[in-house]
Enzyme design. Structure first.
Site, mmCIF file in Angstrom:
data_model
loop_
_atom_site.group_PDB
_atom_site.id
_atom_site.type_symbol
_atom_site.label_atom_id
_atom_site.label_comp_id
_atom_site.label_asym_id
_atom_site.label_seq_id
_atom_site.Cartn_x
_atom_site.Cartn_y
_atom_site.Cartn_z
ATOM 1 C CD GLU A 1 0.670 -6.312 1.637
ATOM 2 O OE1 GLU A 1 -0.093 -6.931 2.395
ATOM 3 O OE2 GLU A 1 0.639 -5.077 1.472
ATOM 4 C CG ASP B 1 -0.379 0.148 2.520
ATOM 5 O OD1 ASP B 1 0.781 0.603 2.593
ATOM 6 O OD2 ASP B 1 -1.041 -0.176 3.519
ATOM 7 C CG ASP C 1 0.877 -16.252 -8.227
ATOM 8 O OD1 ASP C 1 1.075 -15.181 -7.609
ATOM 9 O OD2 ASP C 1 1.271 -16.442 -9.400
ATOM 10 C CG HIS D 1 -2.054 -7.576 -1.542
ATOM 11 N ND1 HIS D 1 -3.417 -7.798 -1.651
ATOM 12 C CD2 HIS D 1 -1.930 -6.486 -0.754
ATOM 13 C CE1 HIS D 1 -4.076 -6.880 -0.963
ATOM 14 N NE2 HIS D 1 -3.203 -6.068 -0.394
#
Ligand SMILES: *[C@@H]1O[C@H](CO)[C@@H](O)[C@H](O)[C@H]1NC(C)=O
Ligand SMILES: *[C@@H]1O[C@H](CO)[C@@H](O)[C@H](O)[C@H]1NC(C)=O
Length: 483
Positions: free
Chosen positions: A461, A77, A452, A405
């Site tokens: 992530e 993020d 995956d 991710h």
């Protein structure tokens, strides 16, 4: 023609497909450092190699009228969490202090990756008297949005700690990072090094004088996954241990003793640093033969006895494929693996300095190679020697995670989706368009399987604190270190 091709193919296969061959640690080391370029926040330099990234967060700090641009996005993020970012920086620095001499041309890249963080951490510590900035970006607004950092439009809220709103956890970790980095730059940039160390001392003083956890502060506290659950004694010990190493000022030793001992643990991660502090302090007992540090050697060995398989006190689980697996904290399991293998490798090297050996209860004698063997097995697993026959480092080897991710990696650079439009790129089964070379993901599950899937952040992530300790261990094996 066909048969000639076939013969050439067969011959080159025979040369290269040796099942006992080690992974290419040099390639993996180079990629593990390149990854940090993909996590950069702020205006990018002209020599940026991960070229699908662009400038982002260029006004960070403006909501508090200070310049807080730069630093790293911690994982997939767009928030800058200083607590894990500082831990990342400490581990990159420790990697470089121990193994920089074995990094070859990657040493310069390691320094650059550290400096990208310390330039930012210095700003956080010095821009406003009496305040330490500890993060940028509103997590509750940013996190639900699947947007590239270059396009983000959620508030870049600025968070800080101060005497009336303490944060010994984040402050002591920041002090650790600055002190460790000051040693990395001592020879190559003495002026920068001096400024890092001077700032580290001030930040550590603040952490010691105004004790408290930043997660316990009144609003607007930094709402983040990364808070230390009201426990900060480990960061105080860790920060003081790094300052002791950087300064040789025994007041830091007295302070560590005043903490009244640490915990016995079998973990090492961004949130629990006792074992790291024990290993760091035991360097004085082993390498410097200073008997005043004997107790930390005992603590480090008690930790290692919990990690090694088949000792009377072993409390570490291994999958049937051989991977350390933390059932209690299974999120991003590889973070534990890379951090712990760094400690194993490093303690083994301290042992070698004095031909030290020890026992785990009534175990066989533990020589350095016992530790190195476990460490190498974990590293090789991550790089592809595992039941799924894939590497968990993006861009390394023939098979690696394709759907990590990570907002920047998964959204095409020419697309500029808003907060909700981005979800199509989160949920598509297509591979990510942008390769985040070198990123190590959370890793396989307890059955050595990896799905995956991009929305499975627990496994898919990447994070800066997974890669940082791996850099040092890879440098050790890349330079021919072996069991
Ligand atoms: C380590 O220190 C002890 C005294 O504390 C001394 O007897 C011993 O010879 C030293 N060992 C080395 C290798 O210097
Ligand atoms: C995003 O764009 C869509 C149109 O594609 C629009 O309906 C939606 O309101 C926008 N959302 C935000 C948060 O701007």
């Amino acid at each position: 023609m066909t048969s000639l091709f076939f013969l050439v193919f067969l011959f080159s296969s025979l040369l290269t497909r040796n099942v006992d061959a080690d992974p290419n640690y040099i390639d993996a080391l180079s990629k593990s450092l390149l990854f940090f370029q993909g996590q950069r926040s702020g205006p990018l330099p002209t020599d940026q190699k991960i070229s699908w990234r662009g400038n982002s967060g260029v006004n960070d700090g403006s909501l508090a009228n200070v310049d807080l641009t730069g630093g790293y996005y911690t994982e997939g993020d767009n928030v800058k969490h200083n607590f894990p970012m500082a831990f990342t920086t400490t581990m990159l620095s420790w990697s470089t202090l121990e193994y920089g001499g074995q990094m070859g041309p990657e040493l310069q890249n390691a320094r650059v990756s550290i400096r990208w963080a310390t330039d930012y951490l210095l700003k956080c510590a010095t821009k406003t008297q009496g305040q330490l900035y500890v993060g940028v970006g509103d997590l509750s607004a940013n996190h639900p949005c699947w947007e590239r950092p270059e396009d983000m439009d959620t508030p870049r809220t600025v968070y800080s700690v101060s005497a009336s709103n303490p944060g010994s956890d984040v402050a002591a970790e920041t002090a650790a990072a600055l002190a460790a980095a000051s040693m990395v730059f001592r020879e190559v940039d003495p002026q920068y090094s001096t400024s890092l160390l001077a700032t580290s001392k001030i930040v550590m003083e603040f952490a010691m004088q105004h004790q408290g956890s930043h997660s316990d502060a009144p609003p607007p506290r930094f709402r983040t996954f990364y808070y230390s659950y009201s426990v900060y004694k480990d960061e105080l010990m860790w920060g003081a241990a790094w300052l002791l190493k950087a300064t040789d000022d025994l007041n830091y030793k007295n302070f560590i003793e005043s903490l009244g001992g640490g915990e016995q643990t079998d973990i090492f991660n961004w949130n629990n640093k006792y074992s790291g502090a024990y290993v760091l302090l035991s360097q004085r007992a082993l390498v410097n033969n200073d008997s005043n540090f004997e107790q930390y050697k005992q603590e480090a060995e008690s930790f290692i006895c919990k990690i090694l398989p088949n000792t009377p006190s072993s409390s570490t689980s291994y999958t049937s494929g051989g991977l350390m697996y933390n059932y209690k904290l299974p999120d991003s399991n590889l973070q534990h693996v890379t951090a712990i293998t760094f400690l194993l490798t490093t303690y083994a090297n301290y042992m070698k300095a004095t031909q030290h050996r020890f026992y785990c209860g009534n175990s066989d004698v533990i020589v350095p190679d016992v530790l190195i063997k476990v460490s190498k097995q974990q590293v090789d697993y991550i790089l592809g020697e595992n039941p799924a026959k894939m590497s968990y480092m993006v861009g390394y080897g023939p098979s690696f995670p394709m759907r990590i991710h990570h907002r920047g990696s998964s959204i095409p650079s020419q697309a500029h989706p808003n907060c909700t439009e981005g979800n199509q790129f989160l949920y598509t089964p297509n591979p990510n368009p942008n390769i985040l070379t070198g990123a190590i993901v959370g890793g396989p599950d307890e059955k050595d399987e990896y799905l995956d899937k991009r929305d499975d952040y627990i496994h898919s992530e990447p994070a800066t604190y997974i890669n940082a300790p791996f850099v040092g261990t890879l440098a050790y094996f890349a330079s021919g270190g072996s069991a």
